[in-house]
Write an enzyme that holds these catalytic residues in place. Sequence first.
Site, PDB file in Angstrom:
ATOM      1  N   SER A  45      45.498  35.972  49.721  1.00 44.11           N
ATOM      2  CA  SER A  45      46.212  36.290  50.949  1.00 44.11           C
ATOM      3  C   SER A  45      47.694  36.620  50.748  1.00 44.11           C
ATOM      4  O   SER A  45      48.151  37.714  51.096  1.00 44.11           O
ATOM      5  CB  SER A  45      46.056  35.131  51.934  1.00 44.11           C
ATOM      6  OG  SER A  45      46.827  35.350  53.074  1.00 44.11           O
ATOM      7  N   TRP A  46      48.474  35.667  50.216  1.00 44.31           N
ATOM      8  CA  TRP A  46      49.915  35.997  50.136  1.00 44.31           C
ATOM      9  C   TRP A  46      50.168  37.017  49.051  1.00 44.31           C
ATOM     10  O   TRP A  46      51.080  37.823  49.161  1.00 44.31           O
ATOM     11  CB  TRP A  46      50.797  34.754  50.098  1.00 44.31           C
ATOM     12  CG  TRP A  46      50.983  33.952  48.848  1.00 44.31           C
ATOM     13  CD1 TRP A  46      50.062  33.704  47.889  1.00 44.31           C
ATOM     14  CD2 TRP A  46      52.194  33.264  48.455  1.00 44.31           C
ATOM     15  NE1 TRP A  46      50.609  32.880  46.929  1.00 44.31           N
ATOM     16  CE2 TRP A  46      51.909  32.602  47.240  1.00 44.31           C
ATOM     17  CE3 TRP A  46      53.459  33.122  48.995  1.00 44.31           C
ATOM     18  CZ2 TRP A  46      52.858  31.821  46.575  1.00 44.31           C
ATOM     19  CZ3 TRP A  46      54.399  32.354  48.334  1.00 44.31           C
ATOM     20  CH2 TRP A  46      54.102  31.714  47.142  1.00 44.31           C
ATOM     21  N   GLY A 177      50.956  27.693  47.802  1.00 44.08           N
ATOM     22  CA  GLY A 177      51.210  28.779  46.863  1.00 44.08           C
ATOM     23  C   GLY A 177      51.839  28.291  45.567  1.00 44.08           C
ATOM     24  O   GLY A 177      51.742  28.944  44.540  1.00 44.08           O
ATOM     25  N   ASP A 179      51.106  25.666  43.526  1.00 45.04           N
ATOM     26  CA  ASP A 179      50.025  24.690  43.391  1.00 45.04           C
ATOM     27  C   ASP A 179      50.389  23.361  42.724  1.00 45.04           C
ATOM     28  O   ASP A 179      50.109  22.308  43.252  1.00 45.04           O
ATOM     29  CB  ASP A 179      48.873  25.304  42.581  1.00 45.04           C
ATOM     30  CG  ASP A 179      48.473  26.674  43.100  1.00 45.04           C
ATOM     31  OD1 ASP A 179      49.008  27.123  44.131  1.00 45.04           O
ATOM     32  OD2 ASP A 179      47.609  27.302  42.468  1.00 45.04           O
ATOM     33  N   ARG A 214      48.660  25.927  32.444  1.00 43.50           N
ATOM     34  CA  ARG A 214      47.896  25.784  33.695  1.00 43.50           C
ATOM     35  C   ARG A 214      47.962  24.332  34.185  1.00 43.50           C
ATOM     36  O   ARG A 214      48.346  23.430  33.446  1.00 43.50           O
ATOM     37  CB  ARG A 214      46.421  26.168  33.446  1.00 43.50           C
ATOM     38  CG  ARG A 214      46.174  27.630  33.103  1.00 43.50           C
ATOM     39  CD  ARG A 214      46.253  28.554  34.307  1.00 43.50           C
ATOM     40  NE  ARG A 214      45.385  28.150  35.397  1.00 43.50           N
ATOM     41  CZ  ARG A 214      45.354  28.760  36.588  1.00 43.50           C
ATOM     42  NH1 ARG A 214      46.125  29.804  36.834  1.00 43.50           N
ATOM     43  NH2 ARG A 214      44.549  28.339  37.548  1.00 43.50           N
ATOM     44  N   GLU A 414      52.381  37.126  34.936  1.00 44.74           N
ATOM     45  CA  GLU A 414      52.274  36.267  36.117  1.00 44.74           C
ATOM     46  C   GLU A 414      53.535  35.404  36.255  1.00 44.74           C
ATOM     47  O   GLU A 414      54.091  35.280  37.338  1.00 44.74           O
ATOM     48  CB  GLU A 414      51.024  35.393  35.965  1.00 44.74           C
ATOM     49  CG  GLU A 414      50.684  34.562  37.181  1.00 44.74           C
ATOM     50  CD  GLU A 414      49.443  33.705  36.975  1.00 44.74           C
ATOM     51  OE1 GLU A 414      48.875  33.728  35.855  1.00 44.74           O
ATOM     52  OE2 GLU A 414      49.047  33.010  37.921  1.00 44.74           O
TER      53      GLU A 414
HETATM   54  C1  9WN Z   1      44.608  29.205  43.474  1.00 44.54           C
HETATM   55  C2  9WN Z   1      46.612  34.298  42.971  1.00 44.54           C
HETATM   56  C3  9WN Z   1      47.040  32.855  43.141  1.00 44.54           C
HETATM   57  C4  9WN Z   1      48.427  32.716  43.793  1.00 44.54           C
HETATM   58  C5  9WN Z   1      48.950  31.278  43.749  1.00 44.54           C
HETATM   59  C6  9WN Z   1      48.886  30.807  42.301  1.00 44.54           C
HETATM   60  C7  9WN Z   1      47.457  30.916  41.772  1.00 44.54           C
HETATM   61  C8  9WN Z   1      45.186  30.054  42.343  1.00 44.54           C
HETATM   62  C9  9WN Z   1      44.713  29.530  41.001  1.00 44.54           C
HETATM   63  O1  9WN Z   1      47.035  32.261  41.849  1.00 44.54           O
HETATM   64  O2  9WN Z   1      46.616  30.029  42.499  1.00 44.54           O
HETATM   65  O3  9WN Z   1      44.834  29.845  44.697  1.00 44.54           O
HETATM   66  O4  9WN Z   1      43.514  29.649  40.739  1.00 44.54           O
HETATM   67  O5  9WN Z   1      45.515  28.980  40.236  1.00 44.54           O
HETATM   68  O6  9WN Z   1      49.350  29.494  42.185  1.00 44.54           O
HETATM   69  O7  9WN Z   1      50.251  31.213  44.248  1.00 44.54           O
HETATM   70  O8  9WN Z   1      48.338  33.115  45.130  1.00 44.54           O
HETATM   71  O9  9WN Z   1      47.610  35.005  42.295  1.00 44.54           O
END
Ligand code: 9WN
Length: 451
Positions: A45-46, A177, A179, A214, A414
Amino acid sequence: MAPETPLPEAGAAQALVRRARAVLDGNWCDGYTKPAPRLYPHQWSWDSAFIAIGSAAYAPSRARAELAALFRGQWANGMLPHIVFHDPSGDYFPGPDFWETHRSAHAPRDVRTSGITNPPVHAIAALKLYQRDPDEQTANFLRALFPKICAFHRYLYEQRDPEREGLAYVRHPWESGLDNSPVWDAVLARLGPDVLPVPAYRRRDLDLVAAAQRPTARDYDRYVGLVALAKRLGYDETALARECPFAVQDPLFNSILCRANEALAELAELVGQDPGEAREWYAQTRTAVEEKLWDPAHSVYVAYDLAERGRLVAGSIAGFAPLFGGIPSQERAATLRTGLTAPGFWGRRGELYRVPSYDREGAAFDPRKYWRGPVWINTDWLLYQGLTRYGFAEQAAALRHDMVELVDRFGFSEYFGPFRRSEEGPTGGLGSPDFSWSAALLIDLLSEPVE
Ligand code: 9WN
């Protein structure tokens, strides 16, 4: 502190934009853009809102498609889910079968999604689309999108603000966002398996990215446990507000919401609707962030833990996000600037790329691990907008410089090790290569005149 490397000349900047567009082309899936080629194979989404902000600069039809595809996953209660699984295959965990969103009567039947949300960047993206491409086709598109964005904001105010404070709470670290931000550690520490049972699962992210970059296994157990709880409660917001042990009001999420309400009010006027509700939401949230999330002891904004009724720790880049929301007074914004340019975020001798996601001098700082230290282009972009908004041109220019240098030197990763030279600490790209929002927000940055 003088920037160390000259920025690319105009021709080189154009070449960088071409490289960024190639990243977005590579991640384009015929209707939406995945955040990364392999690590994130669905629509987030974001991410999609950031991607639309970038594609609006050169491919408005693609920006329109991006937002339209995302809103196909919107729930009947207004929630915009953090992932839309247009193609249910793929080896991302947790995939559509894990979420079991059919347990909620609100989830769409024809599109599979996650059952949590993400920061509300979408009104900001929609307004950017109009600013870049103010033609009739865009206006028609926005007329159709406007009520959907309103429904999402209304959901945040009605379902995520049980005490009607003007602050939306998040009920999962993925919703923030950021995490595995160290800010969540104290809350997650309380959620052992006795409190939050964890079903059997297998992570897929570690097949692609080194574990040192991670979240830990312990964090993932909490993430999965919180999804399992939401499923058990049938994604019922009233029950979740009562029972979910992770419930925090975050300054980044609410600052984005504040800015999004400003954008929504502008959109309302563009499409001939009443801007009153969006203005009212904006005023409420601005006041509430200011009154509840300002931490006078650390002169920064902090998250609030609804379960324990107390403030969480300072140290996250999220604490400066109210600059983006236009929340602080000019005087308080200057105080925030002092905190942002302190050695923990800005470096002492030009050794840091600005801005690490967590205070380098904080005990939890980890320069390789995700949201615990590395530099991210989206948080830099948000701060760049905020600094510009308050007229802090020198700091905005420094940030712009570092964003450009990072991607020019290391590609559209990323996230990035925050050190300029490897002798000082981790430097270079981390996580996934070819990350969409790193490319999209660079395109936006290089498409704007420098103030
Ligand atoms: C869980 C997609 C997303 C971003 C998040 C980022 C990461 C996901 C993950 O990737 O999160 O939603 O699997 O780690 O933390 O900000 O939207 O890029």
